[in-house]
Design a protein around this motif. Structure first.
Motif, PDB file in Angstrom:
ATOM      1  N   GLU A 174       0.829  -1.212   0.000  1.00  0.00           N
ATOM      2  CA  GLU A 174       0.000   0.000   0.000  1.00  0.00           C
ATOM      3  C   GLU A 174       0.859   1.256   0.000  1.00  0.00           C
ATOM      4  O   GLU A 174       0.584   2.235  -0.711  1.00  0.00           O
ATOM      5  N   GLN A 175       1.925   1.220   0.810  1.00  0.00           N
ATOM      6  CA  GLN A 175       2.845   2.357   0.820  1.00  0.00           C
ATOM      7  C   GLN A 175       3.531   2.512  -0.540  1.00  0.00           C
ATOM      8  O   GLN A 175       3.713   3.636  -1.040  1.00  0.00           O
ATOM      9  N   ARG A 228       1.170   4.229  -2.918  1.00  0.00           N
ATOM     10  CA  ARG A 228       1.112   5.688  -2.721  1.00  0.00           C
ATOM     11  C   ARG A 228       2.341   6.367  -3.329  1.00  0.00           C
ATOM     12  O   ARG A 228       2.232   7.423  -3.950  1.00  0.00           O
ATOM     13  N   GLU A 229       3.516   5.754  -3.134  1.00  0.00           N
ATOM     14  CA  GLU A 229       4.731   6.326  -3.721  1.00  0.00           C
ATOM     15  C   GLU A 229       4.672   6.315  -5.245  1.00  0.00           C
ATOM     16  O   GLU A 229       5.144   7.248  -5.906  1.00  0.00           O
TER      17      GLU A 229
END
Length: 402
Positions: free
Chosen positions: A241-242, A245-246
């Motif tokens: 998920e991170q 986002r990146e």
């Protein structure tokens, strides 16, 4: 100026022959010099008529081929032709005198040899009429004759140098003409360089948009698929998920970079939406005033875009302003790009960028404003900066729409 022809390698023999050829035309040179002067003085014709041009062209070829002169191909005018042919006439008279002395010397040598060999009495050897010319007397004359022959040949070389100097003085471009040609060449070179840079910016923007950005989008999609496949409860899902986002931030940054390099909409939709987008992103808050929705010439739109972009960047970085304004005003004739003839008084576009910052902005060499001034000058416009200490700052650009 036309490109200069190749310079022939000049030798003493070639220079002597070139000077001799130039010496025999001095009567025609003087007559045509007067004709060119009268043509310009009475008829106000700036260009010489056909025979004068042909004569000067022959002299140019002669001085290039035999005298080693480098012809820069400067345009011939009636005053220039008159002055050159007048100088050529004087040089031709001197050359004729030198050739006459050389011819007389050669006749004297022939007469002395005839007197010595065959006892022939000629006017030139009356000094030896009583006793005749002896072998000792002939041998004593050889060094004197050699010296006189050397001096005569050097005189003819000097005539050749004068001939070449006359061509260099009146047929070569003056200092002001050379400087004007250099300025024109530099202006064209700078315009070509800017055009190449703009084309390269467009290529980079297309590569970012169609290549790197598409790969970043694909990467984000793959990360999202992997996150869904891993399940929401796994620890790997949080990392994915991170990463998603990146990836989204990466795509946003790539779009911003590609847009700042050179926005695609500048070619497809024109300057108006690009400036609107540029102002909406600017910090501090900026107002745009533009009352003309018509398209401008592409090079003008490109120049205005970079001027406004750089100016707003400077406002955000250095001015400390709380508000700014961009105003674009276009003359009626400039609004129609396809018109063949335009009024020079209205055929321009004026861009004004103002802010309420601390002022003190100066176009230092090598800095942003100096670069903008160079770009605007290449487009045939002017850029002025009014930024007293304490503000406000006003940058005004005027560009022709040709």
């Amino acid at each position: 100026m036309d490109p200069a022809p190749a310079v022939w390698r000049s030798t003493p023999a070639r220079m002597l022959w070139g000077a001799a050829l130039g010496a025999v035309t001095w009567p025609v040179d003087l007559v045509f010099s007067v004709v060119s002067l009268l043509r310009f003085s009475l008829l106000r014709r700036p260009t010489p008529f056909g025979p004068v041009r042909s004569l000067v062209a022959w002299h140019r070829r002669r001085t290039v081929r035999f005298l080693g002169w480098a012809d820069d191909g400067v345009a011939l005018t009636s005053p220039r032709a008159a002055r050159y042919l007048a100088a050529r006439g004087v040089v031709g008279v001197v050359g004729t005198l030198v050739l006459g002395l050389l011819a007389y010397g050669m006749f004297a040598v022939a007469a002395v040899l005839a007197s010595w060999l065959f006892d022939v009495r000629l006017t030139v050897d009356e000094a030896f009429a009583d006793g005749g010319l002896t072998t000792a007397g002939l041998l004593g004359m050889i060094p004197v004759g050699a010296i006189l022959l050397y001096l005569d040949l050097m005189g003819l070389i000097g005539v050749a140098l004068l001939d070449r100097s006359a061509a260099a003085r009146w047929l070569a471009p003056s200092r002001s003409e050379r400087l004007a040609a250099q300025v024109e060449s530099l202006t064209v070179s700078r315009a070509d360089l800017l055009a190449a840079l703009d084309a390269e910016r467009g290529r980079i923007e297309r590569d970012l948009h169609d290549g790197v950005q598409q790969r970043a989008v694909a990467l984000g999609l793959l990360v999202n698929r992997a996150r869904r496949a891993a399940g929401a409860s796994s620890s790997a899902s949080l990392l994915l998920e991170q990463a998603a986002r990146e990836a989204e931030l990466l795509v946003t940054d790539l779009r911003d970079v590609a847009w700042r390099v050179r926005p695609t909409t500048l070619d497809t939709h024109g300057l108006a939406p690009v400036l609107a987008e540029l102002v909406s992103r600017a910090e501090p808050p900026t107002v745009l005033e533009w009352n003309s929705p018509e398209r401008l010439p592409p090079d003008v739109e490109t120049t205005i875009y970079y001027v406004v972009s750089e100016a707003l960047t400077n406002v955000a970085k250095h001015s400390g302003a709380t508000e700014a304004e961009v105003r674009v005003s276009v003359g009626r004739a400039a609004a129609s790009v396809g018109r063949a003839r335009r009024d020079p008084d209205t055929d321009n576009v004026r861009v004004t960028i103002t802010d309420n910052g601390t002022g003190g902005a100066l176009p230092h060499p090598g800095r942003g404003l100096a670069g903008l001034a160079g770009r605007v000058a290449t487009a045939g416009g002017t850029l002025t900066v009014d930024s007293p200490p304490g503000g406000p700052t006003k940058i005004e650009v005027t560009l022709p729409c040709e």
